[in-house]
Scaffold this motif. Structure first.
Motif, PDB file in Angstrom:
ATOM      1  N   SER A  95       0.856  -1.193   0.000  1.00 10.46           N
ATOM      2  CA  SER A  95       0.000   0.000   0.000  1.00 10.46           C
ATOM      3  C   SER A  95       0.887   1.236   0.000  1.00 10.46           C
ATOM      4  CB  SER A  95      -0.937   0.009   1.201  1.00 10.46           C
ATOM      5  OG  SER A  95      -0.211  -0.029   2.397  1.00 10.46           O
ATOM      6  N   SER A  96       0.352   2.297  -0.575  1.00 12.01           N
ATOM      7  CA  SER A  96       1.073   3.560  -0.617  1.00 12.01           C
ATOM      8  C   SER A  96       0.994   4.240   0.746  1.00 12.01           C
ATOM      9  CB  SER A  96       0.472   4.463  -1.690  1.00 12.01           C
ATOM     10  OG  SER A  96      -0.840   4.844  -1.323  1.00 12.01           O
ATOM     11  N   ARG A  97       1.679   5.352   0.867  1.00  8.29           N
ATOM     12  CA  ARG A  97       1.628   6.100   2.131  1.00  8.29           C
ATOM     13  C   ARG A  97       0.224   6.576   2.449  1.00  8.29           C
ATOM     14  NH1 ARG A  97       7.161   9.379   1.112  1.00  8.29           N
ATOM     15  NH2 ARG A  97       8.543   7.729   1.818  1.00  8.29           N
ATOM     16  N   SER A  98      -0.560   6.802   1.395  1.00  4.86           N
ATOM     17  CA  SER A  98      -1.952   7.227   1.613  1.00  4.86           C
ATOM     18  C   SER A  98      -2.903   6.038   1.671  1.00  4.86           C
ATOM     19  CB  SER A  98      -2.381   8.204   0.519  1.00  4.86           C
ATOM     20  OG  SER A  98      -2.240   7.593  -0.748  1.00  4.86           O
ATOM     21  N   LEU A  99      -2.344   4.827   1.837  1.00  5.46           N
ATOM     22  CA  LEU A  99      -3.078   3.572   2.011  1.00  5.46           C
ATOM     23  C   LEU A  99      -3.866   3.117   0.780  1.00  5.46           C
ATOM     24  CD1 LEU A  99      -4.262   3.971   5.707  1.00  5.46           C
ATOM     25  CD2 LEU A  99      -2.221   2.823   4.824  1.00  5.46           C
ATOM     26  N   ASN A 100      -3.412   3.507  -0.430  1.00  2.88           N
ATOM     27  CA  ASN A 100      -3.985   2.950  -1.654  1.00  2.88           C
ATOM     28  C   ASN A 100      -3.394   1.560  -1.854  1.00  2.88           C
ATOM     29  OD1 ASN A 100      -5.496   5.246  -2.397  1.00  2.88           O
ATOM     30  ND2 ASN A 100      -3.651   6.215  -3.189  1.00  2.88           N
ATOM     31  N   PRO A 101      -4.240   0.549  -2.035  1.00  5.13           N
ATOM     32  CA  PRO A 101      -3.716  -0.811  -2.172  1.00  5.13           C
ATOM     33  C   PRO A 101      -3.231  -1.097  -3.598  1.00  5.13           C
ATOM     34  CG  PRO A 101      -6.101  -0.847  -2.242  1.00  5.13           C
ATOM     35  CD  PRO A 101      -5.704   0.576  -1.985  1.00  5.13           C
ATOM     36  N   TYR A 102      -2.192  -1.902  -3.714  1.00  4.89           N
ATOM     37  CA  TYR A 102      -1.639  -2.312  -5.008  1.00  4.89           C
ATOM     38  C   TYR A 102      -1.374  -3.814  -4.983  1.00  4.89           C
ATOM     39  CZ  TYR A 102      -0.905   2.615  -5.932  1.00  4.89           C
ATOM     40  OH  TYR A 102      -1.093   3.952  -6.133  1.00  4.89           O
ATOM     41  N   LEU A 103      -1.532  -4.433  -6.144  1.00  4.23           N
ATOM     42  CA  LEU A 103      -1.238  -5.848  -6.320  1.00  4.23           C
ATOM     43  C   LEU A 103      -0.522  -6.005  -7.643  1.00  4.23           C
ATOM     44  CD1 LEU A 103      -1.559  -8.953  -5.846  1.00  4.23           C
ATOM     45  CD2 LEU A 103      -3.785  -8.744  -6.976  1.00  4.23           C
ATOM     46  N   ALA A 104       0.621  -6.661  -7.623  1.00  2.00           N
ATOM     47  CA  ALA A 104       1.370  -6.945  -8.849  1.00  2.00           C
ATOM     48  C   ALA A 104       1.515  -8.452  -8.979  1.00  2.00           C
ATOM     49  CB  ALA A 104       2.739  -6.289  -8.807  1.00  2.00           C
ATOM     50  N   VAL A 105       1.238  -8.969 -10.158  1.00  2.00           N
ATOM     51  CA  VAL A 105       1.397 -10.395 -10.441  1.00  2.00           C
ATOM     52  C   VAL A 105       2.256 -10.511 -11.694  1.00  2.00           C
ATOM     53  CG1 VAL A 105       0.230 -12.555 -10.999  1.00  2.00           C
ATOM     54  CG2 VAL A 105      -0.860 -10.916  -9.469  1.00  2.00           C
ATOM     55  N   THR A 106       3.286 -11.355 -11.632  1.00  5.83           N
ATOM     56  CA  THR A 106       4.125 -11.592 -12.796  1.00  5.83           C
ATOM     57  C   THR A 106       4.159 -13.085 -13.085  1.00  5.83           C
ATOM     58  OG1 THR A 106       6.137 -11.758 -11.467  1.00  5.83           O
ATOM     59  CG2 THR A 106       5.604  -9.591 -12.352  1.00  5.83           C
ATOM     60  N   ALA A 107       4.379 -13.416 -14.336  1.00  6.95           N
ATOM     61  CA  ALA A 107       4.494 -14.811 -14.759  1.00  6.95           C
ATOM     62  C   ALA A 107       5.717 -14.943 -15.648  1.00  6.95           C
ATOM     63  CB  ALA A 107       3.248 -15.254 -15.514  1.00  6.95           C
ATOM     64  N   HIS A 108       6.427 -16.045 -15.503  1.00  3.80           N
ATOM     65  CA  HIS A 108       7.605 -16.325 -16.305  1.00  3.80           C
ATOM     66  C   HIS A 108       7.441 -17.701 -16.926  1.00  3.80           C
ATOM     67  CE1 HIS A 108       9.840 -12.921 -14.542  1.00  3.80           C
ATOM     68  NE2 HIS A 108       9.132 -13.221 -13.462  1.00  3.80           N
ATOM     69  N   TRP A 109       7.750 -17.799 -18.219  1.00  4.84           N
ATOM     70  CA  TRP A 109       7.653 -19.076 -18.918  1.00  4.84           C
ATOM     71  C   TRP A 109       8.573 -19.039 -20.120  1.00  4.84           C
ATOM     72  CZ3 TRP A 109       4.173 -15.187 -19.353  1.00  4.84           C
ATOM     73  CH2 TRP A 109       3.861 -14.729 -20.618  1.00  4.84           C
ATOM     74  N   ILE A 110       8.858 -20.207 -20.647  1.00 11.14           N
ATOM     75  CA  ILE A 110       9.662 -20.334 -21.857  1.00 11.14           C
ATOM     76  C   ILE A 110       8.718 -20.654 -22.993  1.00 11.14           C
ATOM     77  CG2 ILE A 110      11.479 -21.638 -23.021  1.00 11.14           C
ATOM     78  CD1 ILE A 110      12.741 -22.072 -20.259  1.00 11.14           C
ATOM     79  N   GLY A 111       8.713 -19.786 -23.990  1.00  9.33           N
ATOM     80  CA  GLY A 111       7.849 -19.975 -25.150  1.00  9.33           C
ATOM     81  C   GLY A 111       8.534 -20.765 -26.241  1.00  9.33           C
ATOM     82  N   GLN A 112       7.817 -21.064 -27.292  1.00  7.95           N
ATOM     83  CA  GLN A 112       8.370 -21.841 -28.400  1.00  7.95           C
ATOM     84  C   GLN A 112       9.283 -21.028 -29.280  1.00  7.95           C
ATOM     85  OE1 GLN A 112       5.202 -23.851 -30.422  1.00  7.95           O
ATOM     86  NE2 GLN A 112       4.694 -25.099 -28.642  1.00  7.95           N
ATOM     87  N   ASP A 113       9.153 -19.725 -29.252  1.00  2.00           N
ATOM     88  CA  ASP A 113      10.056 -18.895 -30.073  1.00  2.00           C
ATOM     89  C   ASP A 113      11.011 -18.205 -29.168  1.00  2.00           C
ATOM     90  OD1 ASP A 113       8.067 -17.331 -28.933  1.00  2.00           O
ATOM     91  OD2 ASP A 113       7.811 -16.066 -30.662  1.00  2.00           O
TER      92      ASP A 113
END
Length: 65
Positions: free
Chosen positions: A47-65
């Motif tokens: 959360s920010s200093r003003s208490l705004n919530p944040y969510l980050a999601v990342t994904a990692h994978w190996i593609g065919q190219d």
């Protein structure tokens, strides 16, 4: 100069955002379905200093190219 008629209404913006989300979500699903192996996910929540919530999601994978 920007006029009021040149600014999309909030309903039009909502429609455009949802349409683009659907397009990008379908592209992501197609990309992930062709992953060579496992898909790793990470997430972070804070959360920010003003208490705004944040969510980050990342994904990692190996593609065919």
């Amino acid at each position: 100069n920007v006029t009021d008629s040149g600014i999309p209404h909030r309903m039009k913006m909502c429609e455009l955002i949802l349409h683009n989300f659907g397009t990008m979500f379908a592209a992501l699903q197609a990309e992930l379905s062709m992953a060579m192996g496992e898909i790793s996910f990470t997430a972070d929540i804070w959360s920010s200093r003003s208490l705004n919530p944040y969510l980050a999601v990342t994904a990692h994978w190996i593609g065919q190219d």
